[in-house]
Design an enzyme around this catalytic site. Structure first.
Site, PDB file in Angstrom:
ATOM      1  N   GLY A 192       0.831  -1.207   0.000  1.00  0.00           N
ATOM      2  CA  GLY A 192       0.000   0.000   0.000  1.00  0.00           C
ATOM      3  C   GLY A 192       0.856   1.243   0.000  1.00  0.00           C
ATOM      4  O   GLY A 192       2.052   1.190  -0.273  1.00  0.00           O
ATOM      5  N   ASN A 193       0.250   2.379   0.296  1.00  0.00           N
ATOM      6  CA  ASN A 193       1.010   3.628   0.397  1.00  0.00           C
ATOM      7  C   ASN A 193       0.405   4.497   1.491  1.00  0.00           C
ATOM      8  O   ASN A 193      -0.563   4.107   2.137  1.00  0.00           O
ATOM      9  CB  ASN A 193       1.064   4.343  -0.955  1.00  0.00           C
ATOM     10  CG  ASN A 193      -0.318   4.727  -1.440  1.00  0.00           C
ATOM     11  OD1 ASN A 193      -0.995   5.532  -0.823  1.00  0.00           O
ATOM     12  ND2 ASN A 193      -0.754   4.120  -2.544  1.00  0.00           N
ATOM     13  N   ARG A 194       0.949   5.676   1.685  1.00  0.00           N
ATOM     14  CA  ARG A 194       0.608   6.477   2.874  1.00  0.00           C
ATOM     15  C   ARG A 194      -0.612   7.362   2.698  1.00  0.00           C
ATOM     16  O   ARG A 194      -0.936   8.139   3.606  1.00  0.00           O
ATOM     17  CB  ARG A 194       1.814   7.331   3.259  1.00  0.00           C
ATOM     18  CG  ARG A 194       2.927   6.528   3.906  1.00  0.00           C
ATOM     19  CD  ARG A 194       4.153   7.403   4.141  1.00  0.00           C
ATOM     20  NE  ARG A 194       3.823   8.734   4.579  1.00  0.00           N
ATOM     21  CZ  ARG A 194       4.480   9.834   4.208  1.00  0.00           C
ATOM     22  NH1 ARG A 194       5.514   9.743   3.393  1.00  0.00           N
ATOM     23  NH2 ARG A 194       4.119  11.014   4.653  1.00  0.00           N
TER      24      ARG A 194
END
Ligand code: PMT
Length: 399
Positions: free
Chosen positions: A206-208
């Site tokens: 995923g990412n932030r």
């Protein structure tokens, strides 16, 4: 201190208006509560009086020397009616004035927000549809009800949106300082959050992205009168008045956004979409090994697909999460991306490690909005809500 009139009509969701009152007073608003007699059957006057710090009446016959049926509406910076019942909508649409709330609605010249709550059948009845259309045509911001559990065991469209989200919408309308619904009659699609690309039933890449910027865009569009669809992979609460489609992966976001975009006037891609996904998603948990080799394949580029499929007059907006490097500045990378992606506007925001003041996670952002027409709009560090309004200003000017 902004003066807000909280009108409360007689529906079971009146209990949620208590929390809305609390949210508004806690965030520095001077709130006068004007319930109907039916609302007082659900929540008594002492509750409203204690939490607002003001006397409360449903009648035009109390404190007549203060002429409350005129004064309260005239002095308001914003009127919000939550819940607005079918009966209240009908009275307001026809200009009836038989209690303090309906009188106040006739004297108010400030923005008026109505948050209807009722059973689905009542919301869908042609009489209610006509009354809502009349109110909207007069510039009233009638918020779409949420879908979910209703009074009894049934579920459907008709729930009052959550008080925190209604309070956020009220603040958004007040911050704009205008009752101008310049996106009324427009349908917009917004994406938010970071996609998750699963390796197995347990792990994902995923990412932030928190979804805050995309949610702010959706909320700002509601405040300007648009019909809003939010395709989101974020866990944030649903903004008031928005149809939310929950997705997880880039492929799911692609399918939902492309389907919704067919009838949209504008699409804004604020989501952080993973460019790659594991070639294989295992059905069972991957066992621990000394090293891990994973093959990745490219995800579809949603923005590129939108540009390729867009209809006449549709505005497509991309975001660019950029860092500068030895080869180019953030803006130079942004310009190259705008040329590659072919969208109408590209909102370039610099991102950095956790704690960086702009981009991911925080409540604020700064950006340069690049236009395909060569325009450049610099937005200094502001709330994500405020940046969202700048983006819609630019979109509205192009629609
Ligand atoms: O969610 P927050 O915590 O509030 O953070 C906000 C944000 C930093 C995520 C947001 O402001 C932002 O910059 N969103 C875009 C992030 C991103 O994916 O940038 P990008 O430069 O990798 O992609 C450029 C554009 O193409 C974006 O509009 C993206 O949605 C789109 N894209 C990217 C890849 C892909 N496969 N399909 C796409 O449509």
């Amino acid at each position: 201190m902004p003066r807000v009139v909280l009108g409360v009509a007689g529906g079971i969701a009146a209990y949620k208006a208590v929390e809305l009152l609390r949210q508004l007073t806690e965030t520095g608003h001077d709130v006068t509560v004007v319930p109907t007699d039916a609302a007082l059957a659900f929540v008594g006057a002492p509750t409203w009086a204690a939490l607002s710090g003001k006397p409360v009446s449903a009648s035009t016959w109390d404190r007549v020397h203060e002429v409350p049926h005129v004064r309260i509406g005239q002095e308001a910076d914003l009127v919000v009616v939550a819940p607005a019942t079918a009966n209240l909508l009908a009275k307001a649409a026809h200009g009836l004035a038989d209690d303090l709330l309906t009188n106040t609605l006739l004297t108010a010249r400030c923005p008026v927000v109505m948050a209807p709550a009722m059973h689905t059948e009542m919301w869908e009845h042609p009489a209610t549809r006509a009354n809502v259309a009349t109110l909207r045509s007069r510039g009233v911001l009638v918020v779409e009800p949420a879908v979910g559990r209703l009074t009894g065991k049934d579920s459907g469209k008709g729930r009052l949106p959550e008080p925190e989200e209604l309070a956020h919408l009220v603040r958004q309308v007040l911050a704009r300082g205008s009752a101008d619904l310049d996106l009324a009659g427009r349908r917009v699609v917004v994406s938010s959050g970071g996609t998750r690309e699963h390796l197995d039933p347990v792990r994902y890449l995923g990412n932030r992205s928190s979804g805050r910027q995309g949610h702010a865009l959706a909320r700002a569009a509601v405040a300007r009168g648009a019909e809003v669809v939010l395709v989101s992979s974020s866990g944030l609460p649903d903004p008031a008045g928005v149809k939310v489609l929950k997705v997880t992966s880039a492929q799911e976001m692609h399918d939902a956004v492309l389907a919704e975009a067919r009838s949209a006037d504008a699409v804004v891609m604020a989501a952080a979409v993973a460019d790659y996904r594991p070639a294989e998603r295992l059905a069972v948990k991957r066992k621990k090994t000394d090293t891990l080799d994973v093959e990745f394949v490219q995800n579809p580029d949603i923005l590129a697909a939108l540009v390729a499929a867009r209809g006449q007059g549709q505005i497509v907006v991309g975001f660019a999460a950029e860092t500068g490097d030895d080869h180019a500045t953030v803006i130079e990378h942004g310009r190259a991306k705008l040329a590659r992606k072919g969208c109408d506007l590209l909102v370039v925001n610099e991102v950095g490690e956790s704690g960086h003041p702009t981009g991911f996670e925080g409540t604020h952002n700064a950006a340069t909005v690049l236009g395909a027409d060569g325009s450049t709009t610099d937005v200094p560090l502001v709330t994500k809500d405020a940046l969202a309004d700048v983006v819609w200003d630019l979109v509205a000017a192009r629609l």
